[in-house]
Design an enzyme around this catalytic site. Structure first.
Site, PDB file in Angstrom:
ATOM      1  N   ARG A 226      39.777  20.604  -0.304  1.00 22.13           N
ATOM      2  CA  ARG A 226      41.280  21.575   0.121  1.00 22.13           C
ATOM      3  C   ARG A 226      41.874  20.579   0.869  1.00 22.13           C
ATOM      4  O   ARG A 226      42.797  20.395   0.882  1.00 22.13           O
ATOM      5  CB  ARG A 226      40.977  22.602   0.743  1.00 22.13           C
ATOM      6  CG  ARG A 226      41.023  23.391  -0.793  1.00 22.13           C
ATOM      7  CD  ARG A 226      40.704  25.327  -0.331  1.00 22.13           C
ATOM      8  NE  ARG A 226      41.191  26.537  -0.845  1.00 22.13           N
ATOM      9  CZ  ARG A 226      40.086  26.718  -1.686  1.00 22.13           C
ATOM     10  NH1 ARG A 226      38.921  26.587  -0.881  1.00 22.13           N
ATOM     11  NH2 ARG A 226      39.781  27.789  -2.578  1.00 22.13           N
TER      12      ARG A 226
ATOM     13  N   GLU B 222      27.304  23.924   6.113  1.00 17.71           N
ATOM     14  CA  GLU B 222      27.896  24.961   7.338  1.00 17.71           C
ATOM     15  C   GLU B 222      29.050  24.965   7.348  1.00 17.71           C
ATOM     16  O   GLU B 222      29.352  25.830   8.369  1.00 17.71           O
ATOM     17  CB  GLU B 222      27.000  24.666   8.802  1.00 17.71           C
ATOM     18  CG  GLU B 222      25.276  24.268   8.318  1.00 17.71           C
ATOM     19  CD  GLU B 222      24.269  24.267   9.914  1.00 17.71           C
ATOM     20  OE1 GLU B 222      25.225  24.155  10.370  1.00 17.71           O
ATOM     21  OE2 GLU B 222      22.751  24.700   9.845  1.00 17.71           O
TER      22      GLU B 222
ATOM     23  N   HIS C 127      29.181  16.957   0.572  1.00 12.39           N
ATOM     24  CA  HIS C 127      28.508  17.235  -0.995  1.00 12.39           C
ATOM     25  C   HIS C 127      26.907  16.812  -0.930  1.00 12.39           C
ATOM     26  O   HIS C 127      26.345  17.219  -1.165  1.00 12.39           O
ATOM     27  CB  HIS C 127      29.153  17.371  -1.829  1.00 12.39           C
ATOM     28  CG  HIS C 127      30.425  18.322  -2.226  1.00 12.39           C
ATOM     29  ND1 HIS C 127      31.300  18.230  -1.928  1.00 12.39           N
ATOM     30  CD2 HIS C 127      30.239  19.678  -2.346  1.00 12.39           C
ATOM     31  CE1 HIS C 127      32.542  19.463  -2.410  1.00 12.39           C
ATOM     32  NE2 HIS C 127      31.632  20.365  -2.467  1.00 12.39           N
TER      33      HIS C 127
END
Length: 268
Positions: A187, A148, A37
């Protein structure tokens, strides 16, 4: 860093910047931030004068039985990271704000969303497209940045901006990986030590395909078989698909070459 939770305020902040001739860049996130991020924030800071980062766990992109309630959340930590990275505005809307009871409109993406994760996760891309359309409408950015790692999502959003005539340039940032090759993901926090070790097979499968192409193998079905076999060596990983596709259309490619992509999705 300014922290804003209302559409009116974030839109006003964007319009104030526009009136001053500044470029506004948007980095949409679901929080639980990591270096991937932050690389998008860095790209936004390089290209835009004012950077807005949203932190919103979007319920509509989670399917039945998926992990909306369990999805990692660390609002205070996320805001500290964004502030340290030089973000100008953190947009943190509530679910009720983004999806009021009377709202009944959703965005149905086109053919790019109908394969791969569009099959494995029904409704996922409609939720993604809908929330991104809302964020574009609220923030009114000139530029928007997506990773991506979620390559199909990136193409769906590029098509959304084009098809719905948003004056937004969508940019993709390269995958950021751990030292052992596993793509950084919020995750990953779910994984036990054993599962974390097993998950590296995903990168290994992609590396196998790339190495095979470098050695002269170009047949797409053979490359897919090689990736499938690589994933099958790890019993904790259940393959959803391994594919070699045209990088613009996501249609299966006949042969690897310029513009093709290798994709792997699996559950650990």
């Amino acid at each position: 860093m300014e922290r804003i939770a209302s559409v009116e305020e974030v839109r006003q902040a964007s319009r104030d910047a526009r009136r001053e001739g500044k470029l506004v860049g948007l980095v949409p996130t679901m929080g639980a931030l990591h270096a991937g991020h932050l690389s998008l924030v860095e790209a936004a800071r390089t290209r835009a004068d004012v950077v807005v980062a949203s932190v919103f766990v979007n319920p509509t992109q989670f399917g039945e039985g998926e992990d909306f309630e369990a999805y990692p959340r660390d609002r205070d930590g996320d805001l500290e990271l964004l502030d340290a990275e030089g973000v100008d505005v953190a947009f943190t809307p509530s679910v009720d704000l983004m999806y009021p009871e009377e709202a009944g409109t959703a965005v149905r993406p086109g053919r790019l969303a109908r394969r791969w994760c569009g099959v494995a996760r029904p409704g996922h891309f409609e939720g993604v497209a809908t929330v991104v359309a809302k964020l574009f409408g609220a923030v009114e950015p000139h530029l928007a940045f997506f990773g991506e790692k979620d390559y199909q999502q990136l193409l769906v959003i590029e098509a959304l901006a084009c098809d719905l005539l948003y004056p937004v340039t969508v940019g993709g940032g390269p995958i950021v990986r751990e030292a052992d090759g596993l793509a950084m993901s919020s995750r990953n926090a779910y994984l036990s030590d054993e599962e974390r070790t097993a998950a590296v097979v995903l990168h290994g499968a992609l590396a196998t395909a790339r190495q095979s192409v470098e050695a002269g193998e170009t047949d797409a079905r053979e490359l897919e078989r090689l990736m499938e076999r690589a994933v099958a060596t790890e019993g904790l990983v259940e393959l959803e698909y391994a594919a070699v596709v045209d990088g613009a259309t996501l249609e299966p490619a006949e042969a690897a070459g310029p513009g093709t992509r290798a994709l792997v999705a699996a559950r650990v």
